[in-house]
Enzyme design. Structure first.
Site, mmCIF file in Angstrom:
data_model
loop_
_atom_site.group_PDB
_atom_site.id
_atom_site.type_symbol
_atom_site.label_atom_id
_atom_site.label_comp_id
_atom_site.label_asym_id
_atom_site.label_seq_id
_atom_site.Cartn_x
_atom_site.Cartn_y
_atom_site.Cartn_z
ATOM 1 N N LYS A 45 4.913 -4.785 -2.471
ATOM 2 C CA LYS A 45 6.123 -4.031 -1.766
ATOM 3 C C LYS A 45 7.179 -4.019 -2.259
ATOM 4 C CE LYS A 45 5.091 -3.595 1.851
ATOM 5 N NZ LYS A 45 3.670 -2.712 2.597
ATOM 6 N N TRP A 73 -2.637 7.601 -2.062
ATOM 7 C CA TRP A 73 -4.551 6.634 -2.394
ATOM 8 C C TRP A 73 -5.324 7.460 -2.977
ATOM 9 C CZ3 TRP A 73 -3.852 5.692 2.828
ATOM 10 C CH2 TRP A 73 -4.649 6.970 3.678
ATOM 11 N N HIS A 100 -1.334 -3.219 -9.547
ATOM 12 C CA HIS A 100 -0.130 -3.612 -9.238
ATOM 13 C C HIS A 100 -1.397 -5.273 -10.357
ATOM 14 C CE1 HIS A 100 1.104 -2.932 -5.226
ATOM 15 N NE2 HIS A 100 -0.268 -2.661 -4.544
ATOM 16 N N ARG A 122 11.665 -4.581 -7.883
ATOM 17 C CA ARG A 122 12.554 -4.735 -6.681
ATOM 18 C C ARG A 122 12.791 -6.613 -5.973
ATOM 19 N NH1 ARG A 122 10.791 -3.565 -0.366
ATOM 20 N NH2 ARG A 122 12.717 -2.950 0.370
ATOM 21 N N SER A 130 9.579 -8.192 3.394
ATOM 22 C CA SER A 130 8.938 -6.663 3.280
ATOM 23 C C SER A 130 6.889 -7.323 2.922
ATOM 24 C CB SER A 130 8.568 -5.558 1.998
ATOM 25 O OG SER A 130 7.937 -4.554 2.303
ATOM 26 N N TYR A 186 14.068 -0.467 -7.094
ATOM 27 C CA TYR A 186 14.162 -0.018 -6.142
ATOM 28 C C TYR A 186 15.573 0.266 -6.018
ATOM 29 C CZ TYR A 186 13.400 -0.396 -1.260
ATOM 30 O OH TYR A 186 12.997 -0.046 0.517
ATOM 31 N N PHE A 222 13.532 8.225 2.853
ATOM 32 C CA PHE A 222 12.771 7.700 3.588
ATOM 33 C C PHE A 222 12.558 7.699 5.055
ATOM 34 C CE2 PHE A 222 12.742 4.235 6.699
ATOM 35 C CZ PHE A 222 12.069 3.712 6.827
ATOM 36 N N MET A 225 9.379 10.444 4.418
ATOM 37 C CA MET A 225 8.129 9.580 3.503
ATOM 38 C C MET A 225 7.874 8.930 4.959
ATOM 39 S SD MET A 225 8.596 8.624 -0.271
ATOM 40 C CE MET A 225 7.480 7.510 0.000
ATOM 41 N N ARG A 250 9.146 0.394 6.764
ATOM 42 C CA ARG A 250 9.070 -0.147 7.774
ATOM 43 C C ARG A 250 11.051 -0.846 7.925
ATOM 44 N NH1 ARG A 250 11.264 -5.683 7.757
ATOM 45 N NH2 ARG A 250 11.979 -5.323 5.191
ATOM 46 N N LYS A 251 11.810 -0.439 6.735
ATOM 47 C CA LYS A 251 12.921 -0.121 6.884
ATOM 48 C C LYS A 251 13.768 0.379 6.275
ATOM 49 C CE LYS A 251 14.554 -4.691 10.129
ATOM 50 N NZ LYS A 251 16.033 -5.505 9.624
ATOM 51 N N GLY A 252 13.142 0.324 4.959
ATOM 52 C CA GLY A 252 13.635 0.931 3.468
ATOM 53 C C GLY A 252 14.993 0.866 2.746
HETATM 54 P P1 A3P Z 1 10.597 -2.663 3.776
HETATM 55 O O1 A3P Z 1 9.344 -3.089 4.134
HETATM 56 O O2 A3P Z 1 11.305 -3.586 3.338
HETATM 57 O O3 A3P Z 1 10.831 -1.572 4.219
HETATM 58 P P2 A3P Z 1 5.198 -0.835 -1.750
HETATM 59 O O4 A3P Z 1 5.063 1.286 -1.365
HETATM 60 O O5 A3P Z 1 5.318 -1.159 -2.769
HETATM 61 O O6 A3P Z 1 4.512 -1.067 -0.711
HETATM 62 O O7 A3P Z 1 6.395 -1.247 -0.696
HETATM 63 C C1 A3P Z 1 6.928 -0.531 0.315
HETATM 64 C C2 A3P Z 1 8.609 -0.981 0.507
HETATM 65 O O8 A3P Z 1 8.841 0.450 -0.021
HETATM 66 C C3 A3P Z 1 8.670 -1.109 2.293
HETATM 67 O O9 A3P Z 1 9.429 -1.649 2.466
HETATM 68 C C4 A3P Z 1 8.762 0.766 3.059
HETATM 69 O O10 A3P Z 1 10.081 1.038 3.982
HETATM 70 C C5 A3P Z 1 10.323 1.117 1.766
HETATM 71 N N1 A3P Z 1 9.821 2.550 1.089
HETATM 72 C C6 A3P Z 1 9.105 3.306 1.343
HETATM 73 N N2 A3P Z 1 9.200 4.357 0.862
HETATM 74 C C7 A3P Z 1 10.883 4.102 0.683
HETATM 75 C C8 A3P Z 1 11.680 5.711 0.700
HETATM 76 N N3 A3P Z 1 11.471 6.571 0.235
HETATM 77 N N4 A3P Z 1 12.981 4.633 1.150
HETATM 78 C C9 A3P Z 1 13.057 3.654 1.148
HETATM 79 N N5 A3P Z 1 11.991 2.641 0.588
HETATM 80 C C10 A3P Z 1 11.143 3.150 0.919
#
Ligand code: A3P
Length: 308
Positions: A45, A73, A100, A122, A130, A186, A222, A225, A250-252
């Site tokens: 996350k 993946w 990870h 992050r 998250s 991040y 965001f 993606m 989710r929120k980014g």
């Molecule tokens: P949130 O749950 O806070 O929205 P990971 O890929 O390590 O699992 O991390 C997922 C987190 O990265 C999520 O955070 C996701 O929304 C955020 N994320 C993925 N792509 C993003 C982007 N382009 N801009 C901002 N946040 C992004």
């Protein structure tokens, strides 16, 4: 999906059993890195998928085709997950890998290698929020309980993938042992995506023209993606990720922890952070009362072997 509710423990850390076995961890530990490999390293996350997209777009010089046609993946398999050997068997060109795992498990495999390692960190308060929401939709993770319960487990380091503190400390304090190491947050990516793509392109020695950078930036936003099924995990079946319970994208945002933590929880977290990170070269930088970011101590004093 017989192993969905199985937990695999390796060197004291628990992992989802549907993706990992003792053999897959051993495969990762014995991995023969090539100098042309790029390895993205994160605690869950922390922006893993985002960095996978950034490296994909930098490597394709801003051409979106690969990012829009191949799931993340397959482009950047997790070294420790069961499908990695099969993916690598059929992959072409320089390899992009993700992990990870904590540093100590890959230290020997990376020794002497010139593989490029990108560590994305992050703000842990945003990571825990998250991660909590992710537990609700990811059926391969345990029931997180209440946010308060999950936060305690996170601070104690007993959640899947182990302690955030140990992960960040392990990798960053050993940056000097890694030939090519880039530390990025991040928050850096969020504040300046264009500049972050430039840092990645310079680290990968893959220069991009301005219009290629702009195209890469557009694909890594965001909103792009969130709508790209190759990275938003909507291709993953409902029994593995229940999309009715939340979205992967989710929120980014940075600083979302503030709408989830109570003042008391924030104070307790700060205490644990201060004690866990007291000897680390990282610290929180309070940019303004509303936002925190995790950076190296000074911008002019990069981590050892900080290649960009
Ligand atoms: P949130 O749950 O806070 O929205 P990971 O890929 O390590 O699992 O991390 C997922 C987190 O990265 C999520 O955070 C996701 O929304 C955020 N994320 C993925 N792509 C993003 C982007 N382009 N801009 C901002 N946040 C992004």
């Amino acid at each position: 999906m017989a192993r969905l509710d199985v937990t695999e423990t390796f060197h004291g850390i628990t992992y989802p059993g549907h993706l990992h076995t003792q053999d897959t961890f051993q495969y990762a530990m014995d991995f023969k890195f090539q100098d042309t490999d790029t390895l993205i390293v994160t605690y869950p996350k922390s922006g893993t998928t985002w960095m996978q997209e950034m490296v994909t777009l930098v490597s394709s010089k801003g051409n979106p085709v690969r990012a829009q046609t191949q799931p993340n993946w397959l482009r950047a398999p997790w070294l420790e997950q069961y499908y990695c050997p099969d993916v690598l068997k059929v992959s072409q060109g320089p390899r992009l890998l993700t992990t990870h795992l904590p540093y100590q498990l890959l230290a020997t495999a990376l020794q002497g290698s010139k593989a490029k390692v990108i560590y994305v960190a992050r703000n842990p308060k945003d990571v825990v929020v998250s991660y909590y929401h992710f537990h609700k939709m990811a059926n391969f993770l345990p029931n997180p309980g209440t946010f308060s319960e999950f936060l305690n487990a996170f601070m104690e380091g007993t959640v899947h993938y182990g302690s955030w503190f140990d992960h960040v400390k392990g990798w960053t304090s050993n940056a000097g042992n890694i030939h090519n190491f880039l530390y990025i947050t991040y928050e850096d990516m969020s504040e300046d995506l264009h500049g972050s793509l430039e840092r990645v392109s310079s680290f990968l020695q893959c220069p991009l023209a301005e219009e290629e950078l702009t195209s890469a930036e557009r694909c890594c936003s965001f909103s792009s993606m969130r709508d790209n099924s190759m990275v938003n995990y909507t291709l993953v079946p409902e029994d593995i990720m229940d999309h009715s319970k939340g979205k992967f994208m989710r929120k980014g945002k940075t600083g979302d922890w503030m709408s989830n933590f109570s003042e008391e929880q924030s104070r307790s977290f700060d205490k644990v952070f201060a004690s866990e990170m007291c000897e680390s070269s990282l610290e929180f930088v309070w940019k303004n009362p509303e936002e925190t970011s995790l950076k190296s101590r000074t911008d002019t004093e990069p981590l050892p072997h900080h290649a960009a």
